[in-house]
Enzyme design. Structure first.
Site: not given
Length: 520
Positions: A48-51, A53, A118, A233, A278, A337, A361, A372, A378
Site C-alpha cells: 500500500a506504500w508503493a509510490q 508504480g 524511473e 532507497h 539505487r 526499502h 518480497e 531490484r 509489484l
C-alpha cells in the site's frame, strides 16, 4: 488452543495480506482458502506504500525484451534470465488483470496509459495511479475484491508463529494473537509476508515488516537464498520519522536533483547522475552524509508548482513535516526499502519444503538478482501469485496428521536489535562489522525468546554478507569494493538439522531450489 472450523480444515493457508497474498487468494477462487493477516487488510502492508508504480512494457517504443534487459542490468549478474523474461513478458497482461479487479490506472488525454520514468529504465514504462498513489489504490481495489469473494476466509489479528512439519512436509500453521492461539491444519501454505525493513533503524517499510516469513521458512528447514542483498532507497524523507516516508524515485525521473546544504549537485557527471541504479545513488548519498553534509532532493527547477499535481501524496507527507517541496529542497537519506533475497523458490513459487510456496518480497524468485529494478516488485507479486495459485491448485495434498500439542513461541520483538543491525549491515559493510554482527546474533537466534526470529533473519544477512567477498548490487564491502567473476554465484542457507547453527554454501546460478536440500 483453538483449531479451525471443520469445513476449513485442510484448506490452503495464505500468510500475508499484501498484494502477493491477495492476488494468490483471488487467483485460487472459487477454491476455498484461508488468508491469514496479522493486521486488518489494507493496514501494515508495504504494498500500500508503493509510490512509483508497476513496470510494464506497454509503450509504443517499448517491448518486454527491453524491460528484461534493464532488469538483468540492474541485477548485476545474479538474475535468472528465464524468470526475468517470463515476468517481463507477463507484465502487460498483469496490468489488464489488475484493471479487471477495479484498479484505475492514470491515462493521458488520448486514453493511453500514462507512463513514468524511473532510474535504470531505458523507457518510460511505469504505470501508476493518482501520480504517486499506486500501491494504495491497488490495495483498495484488491481488498474489496477479496472481501466480495465467498471462497476466501480472512482471519485478521493473528500472526503465524511456526510452520508445523512432519515427514510429508507442511502439516499446519501455529498462529497467535494478543489473547489466543490457533492451530490451522493444512498441507498447503503460501508465504506472502513481505520484507524485513523493520529490522533496521532507518527504513521506509512498515515497522511490522521484520522478516517473520523468512524465519518461519528457515525454522521449518527451507532453503533461503541471496540474503545479503538489501536495497536501500536513496531518498527517504529525513525529518526524524520512523518509519521514514519515501520520496519516490519517480521524483528524480521527473528531473529532481540531489544537492547538499551548499546547493552543490554532487551526482553531476557521474554516469546517469541521479538516475543511476539505487545502490549507486544510495552509496553516494551515504558517503556525502558521512563526510559531514546534509543531502536534499531539489525538485524546484524541474517541477516547481507542478510538484503538487505529479506527487500529491509526497507533497502531503512533506508538508506534514513542515517542508514545502514547491519552495524548498527536501531533506533525504538512504533507508532500507526492499530485500532481494528470501525463500528459494522455483518458477512456480515452490520452496524446498513439500507443501510450502512463497511469492512477493519474501521469496527469492530469481527476478531481482543482486539489485531490484525500480517498480518490478509489484509486478513480481502479481505474476508470481498467479504461478503459485496454478501450482498449488494442481497438488493433491496428503492426509492430515492428528493434531498434537505444540509449544507457542514468543511474539517476535526487534527493538533491541535495530540499531546494531543498521550499523553493521548497512549501505557499506566490512569484515570487522560483519563478524561483530554474527557474534552478537548467533546466540540470540538459537536460544529462544522474543528476539530469536528477528535475530535469525539478521544472522542470515550477516552470514551471507561475510561470505561474499566482493561488492555487487545491494551488497557493498568496503574491504572488497570490486565485483568478482568468481562470485557470480548464489549463496544458499538453511538452519542445520541440529537447530543450533546455519549452513551456508555457494551454488551455481542455474541451480533450482529443489536440489538445494541435499547437502546444503
Amino acid at each position: 488452543m483453538q483449531t479451525m472450523r471443520s469445513e476449513l480444515t485442510g484448506c490452503p493457508v495464505i500468510i500475508g495480506g499484501g498484494l502477493a497474498g491477495l492476488m494468490t487468494a483471488l487467483r485460487l477462487a472459487p477454491r476455498p482458502v484461508i488468508l491469514l493477516a496479522k493486521v486488518p487488510l489494507n493496514e501494515g502492508a508495504a504494498s500500500a506504500w508503493a509510490q512509483g508504480g508497476i513496470a510494464a512494457a506497454v509503450g509504443e517504443d517499448d517491448r518486454p525484451a527491453l524491460h528484461a534487459a534493464d532488469t538483468l542490468a540492474a541485477g548485476d549478474g545474479l538474475n535468472d534470465p528465464i524468470v526475468v523474461s517470463r515476468i517481463a513478458a507477463a507484465a502487460p497482461a498483469a496490468i489488464i488483470e489488475l484493471e479487471r479487479h477495479g484498479v484505475v490506472f492514470d491515462r493521458d488525454k488520448a486514453g493511453r496509459l500514462a507512463l513514468g520514468l524511473e532510474a535504470a529504465h531505458a523507457r518510460r514504462r511505469i504505470v501508476h495511479v493518482a501520480g504517486d498513489g499506486t500501491g494504495a489504490a491497488i490495495m483498495r481495489a484488491l481488498v474489496a475484491a477479496v472481501q466480495a469473494t465467498p471462497s476466501i476466509t480472512v482471519i485478521e489479528g493473528l500472526e503465524a508463529r511456526r510452520l508445523l512439519i512432519d515427514d510429508r512436509g507442511i502439516a499446519g500453521v501455529l498462529a497467535a494473537g494478543p489473547s489466543d492461539a490457533c492451530l490451522l491444519q493444512t498441507r498447503r501454505v503460501v508465504l506472502a509476508t513481505g520484507g524485513l525493513g523493520g529490522l533496521y533503524a532507518h527504513t521506509t517499510n512498515p515497522l511490522g515488516a521484520i522478516g517473520q516469513g523468512l524465519a518461519l521458512a528457515a525454522r521449518a528447514g527451507a532453503a533461503l537464498a541471496d540474503m545479503e542483498f538489501v536495497q536501500f532507497h536513496p531518498t527517504a524523507l529525513d525529518v526524524g520519522l520512523d518509519p521514514m516516508p519515501l520520496v519516490s524515485e519517480a521524483v528524480r525521473g521527473e528531473g529532481a536533483v540531489l544537492v547538499d546544504e551548499t546547493g552543490a549537485r554532487f551526482m553531476a557527471g557521474k554516469g546517469h547522475g541521479e538516475l543511476e541504479p539505487r545502490d549507486v545513488v544510495s552509496r553516494a548519498v551515504a558517503a556525502h552524509i558521512a563526510a559531514g553534509h546534509r543531502v536534499f532532493l531539489d525538485a524546484r527547477p524541474a517541477l516547481g508548482a507542478d510538484f503538487v499535481k505529479h506527487f500529491p501524496g509526497i507533497t502531503a507527507r512533506c508538508r506534514a513535516a513542515g517542508i514545502d517541496p514547491v519552495r524548498q529542497a527536501i531533506p533525504v537519506r538512504p533507508a532500507v526499502h526492499y530485500h532481494m533475497g528470501g525463500i528459494a523458490v522455483d518458477g512456480e513459487g515452490r520452496s524446498t519444503i513439500e507443501g510450502l510456496w512463497a511469492c512477493g518480497e519474501v521469496a527469492a524468485s530469481g527476478l531481482h538478482g543482486a539489485n531490484r529494478l525500480a517498480s518490478n516488485s509489484l509486478l513480481e507479486a502479481v505474476v508470481m501469485a498467479s504461478a503459485v495459485a496454478d501450482s498449488l491448485g494442481n497438488i493433491e495434498p496428503a492426509p492430515l496428521p492428528a493434531a498434537r500439542p505444540v509449544a507457542l513461541p514468543s511474539a517476535p520483538d526487534v527493538k533491541a536489535l535495530r540499531g546494531p543491525i543498521g550499523e553493521r549491515l548497512g549501505v557499506v559493510r566490512d569484515r570487522a562489522g560483519l563478524e561483530r554482527a554474527v557474534d552478537h546474533l548467533q546466540p540470540l537466534a538459537f536460544k529462544g525468546g522474543s528476539a530469536a526470529d528477528p535475530a535469525l533473519v539478521a544472522l542470515m544477512i550477516a552470514t551471507a554478507a561475510l561470505a561474499r567477498e566482493e561488492s555487487r548490487g545491494g551488497h557493498w564491502r568496503a574491504d572488497f569494493p570490486q565485483t568478482s567473476p568468481a562470485w557470480a554465484r548464489r549463496l544458499v542457507q538453511r538452519v542445520h538439522d541440529t537447530g543450533t547453527r546455519l549452513v551456508c554454501r555457494a551454488v551455481p546460478l542455474s541451480t533450482v531450489p529443489q536440489p538445494l536440500v541435499a547437502g546444503a
